[in-house]
Design a protein around this motif. Structure first.
Motif, short mmCIF file in Angstrom:
data_model
loop_
_atom_site.label_atom_id
_atom_site.label_comp_id
_atom_site.label_asym_id
_atom_site.label_seq_id
_atom_site.Cartn_x
_atom_site.Cartn_y
_atom_site.Cartn_z
N ASN A 1 -6.67 -7.33 -7.79
CA ASN A 1 -5.09 -7.34 -8.02
C ASN A 1 -4.36 -8.59 -8.39
O ASN A 1 -3.75 -8.72 -9.27
N SER B 1 3.57 -6.61 2.54
CA SER B 1 2.56 -5.88 3.20
C SER B 1 1.03 -6.16 2.27
O SER B 1 0.73 -7.30 2.23
N MET B 2 0.63 -5.32 1.89
CA MET B 2 -0.76 -5.49 0.89
C MET B 2 -0.47 -6.44 -0.10
O MET B 2 -1.34 -7.22 -0.54
N THR C 1 0.62 8.31 -5.56
CA THR C 1 -0.56 7.54 -5.55
C THR C 1 -1.98 8.32 -5.51
O THR C 1 -2.00 9.16 -4.55
N MET D 1 -8.57 -3.82 1.24
CA MET D 1 -7.86 -4.57 2.34
C MET D 1 -8.75 -4.79 3.48
O MET D 1 -8.94 -5.70 4.03
N ILE E 1 -5.66 5.25 -3.41
CA ILE E 1 -5.45 5.03 -1.84
C ILE E 1 -6.91 4.47 -1.11
O ILE E 1 -6.97 3.54 -0.52
N SER F 1 -7.99 0.93 -2.39
CA SER F 1 -7.02 -0.25 -1.79
C SER F 1 -7.32 -0.21 -0.08
O SER F 1 -7.50 -1.39 0.43
N LEU F 2 -7.70 0.71 0.59
CA LEU F 2 -8.09 0.82 1.85
C LEU F 2 -9.58 -0.14 2.08
O LEU F 2 -9.52 -1.05 2.76
N HIS G 1 -1.85 2.18 -8.42
CA HIS G 1 -0.40 2.63 -7.61
C HIS G 1 0.34 2.85 -8.86
O HIS G 1 0.32 2.20 -9.96
N ARG H 1 -9.17 1.44 9.19
CA ARG H 1 -9.29 1.44 7.70
C ARG H 1 -10.27 2.65 7.47
O ARG H 1 -9.85 3.56 6.65
N PHE I 1 0.87 -1.37 0.06
CA PHE I 1 0.04 0.05 -0.13
C PHE I 1 0.99 1.31 -0.24
O PHE I 1 1.78 1.36 0.75
N LEU I 2 0.41 2.22 -0.75
CA LEU I 2 1.26 3.41 -1.01
C LEU I 2 2.41 3.32 -1.72
O LEU I 2 3.39 4.14 -1.74
#
Length: 260
Positions: free
Chosen positions: A71, A93-94, A176, A188, A181, A184-185, A56, A131, A28-29
């Motif tokens: 993804n 991470s993500m 991004t 997740m 952003i 993606s949040l 991204h 989140r 993420f990011l």
């Protein structure tokens, strides 16, 4: 840098080296530039593919929720485009969540799996709440949200020593878009628990954790590999092992690839 069109969305990726296919999936990011130091080392004896996930880097947004499955599908689309039948996936991470979704959707395509500063567990109730808070925060103060988020990824003891590296991460994060952003949040937040991947799958698996990770609490993530054949590597620092423990990580990954 290469691109393919997937569902009318431009997906950006790069390919270097020859040998076993290794897909490096950012978090993420982040974007594929996070692998700029590791990719040349890993591509010495492997075919390394780096990808910008949805919303991204140079990859466009697909919608207002980018699920881990969405993804995973673009990863598969790129592998199909390159005519790669089997690959090792490394997800930071993500990116680890994406790799796990890929493992569920395309198990016969996976040759090995590395979760780097990541977890197979779904978000707790508290994490889902956070989140939602993050979504509100980034809509209110985009730059402030990113600056704070990036700083928290590093072991506090490293922040002064790695100040230049941290600023570079911030610069990339600021590329991004807001939609990327938030999407993606949202993605997740709704991801499913995939501990069964670590329990049931037969391909080699490696979990790499930071002892002082402020994002994924170390002790809370050990239970997911109990009674599994998943190897554990622990580094002494934070969530950004590819920066905080760069040389050690390169050695660990090369050793893992050789064993497959």
């Amino acid at each position: 840098m290469k691109q393919i069109l997937y569902k009318n969305t431009l997906i950006s990726f790069s390919v270097t080296g020859k040998g076993t296919a290794v897909v490096l999936i950012h978090g993420f990011l982040e974007n594929q530039t996070m692998w700029k130091d590791l990719a040349p080392i890993l591509s010495y004896k492997n075919r390394v593919i780096t990808i910008d996930l949805l919303g991204h880097g140079a990859t466009e947004c697909l919608g207002y929720v980018h699920s881990m499955e969405n993804n995973a599908e673009i990863v598969k689309a790129i592998l199909s485009h390159l005519r790669i039948r089997k690959a090792i996936l490394v997800g930071h991470s993500m990116g680890g969540y994406v790799a796990l979704a890929f493992a569920e959707l395309y198990p016969t395509t996976l040759k090995g799996l590395v979760l780097l500063n990541s977890t197979s567990k779904e978000d707790s109730t508290e994490r889902k709440y956070n989140r939602n808070r993050a979504i509100k925060a980034v809509k209110k103060d985009y730059v402030g949200f990113i600056r704070l988020s990036i700083a928290n990824l590093f072991n506090p003891d490293n922040r002064e020593r790695l100040s230049n590296e941290i600023e570079k991460v911030r610069v990339e994060a600021l590329k991004t878009p807001l939609q990327g952003i938030v999407a993606s949040l949202e993605g997740m937040k709704i991801r499913k628990d995939r501990e069964f991947i670590l329990n049931e799958s037969e391909f080699p698996k490696l979990l790499i954790l930071g002892k002082k990770d402020g994002v994924l609490i170390y002790k809370d993530n050990l239970s997911q590999i109990e009674n599994t054949n998943t190897e554990l590597i622990t580094f002494p620092d934070g969530h950004m092992s590819h920066i905080e423990n760069r040389e050690e990580l390169g050695t660990v990954l090369i050793g893992f690839f050789k064993g497959i």
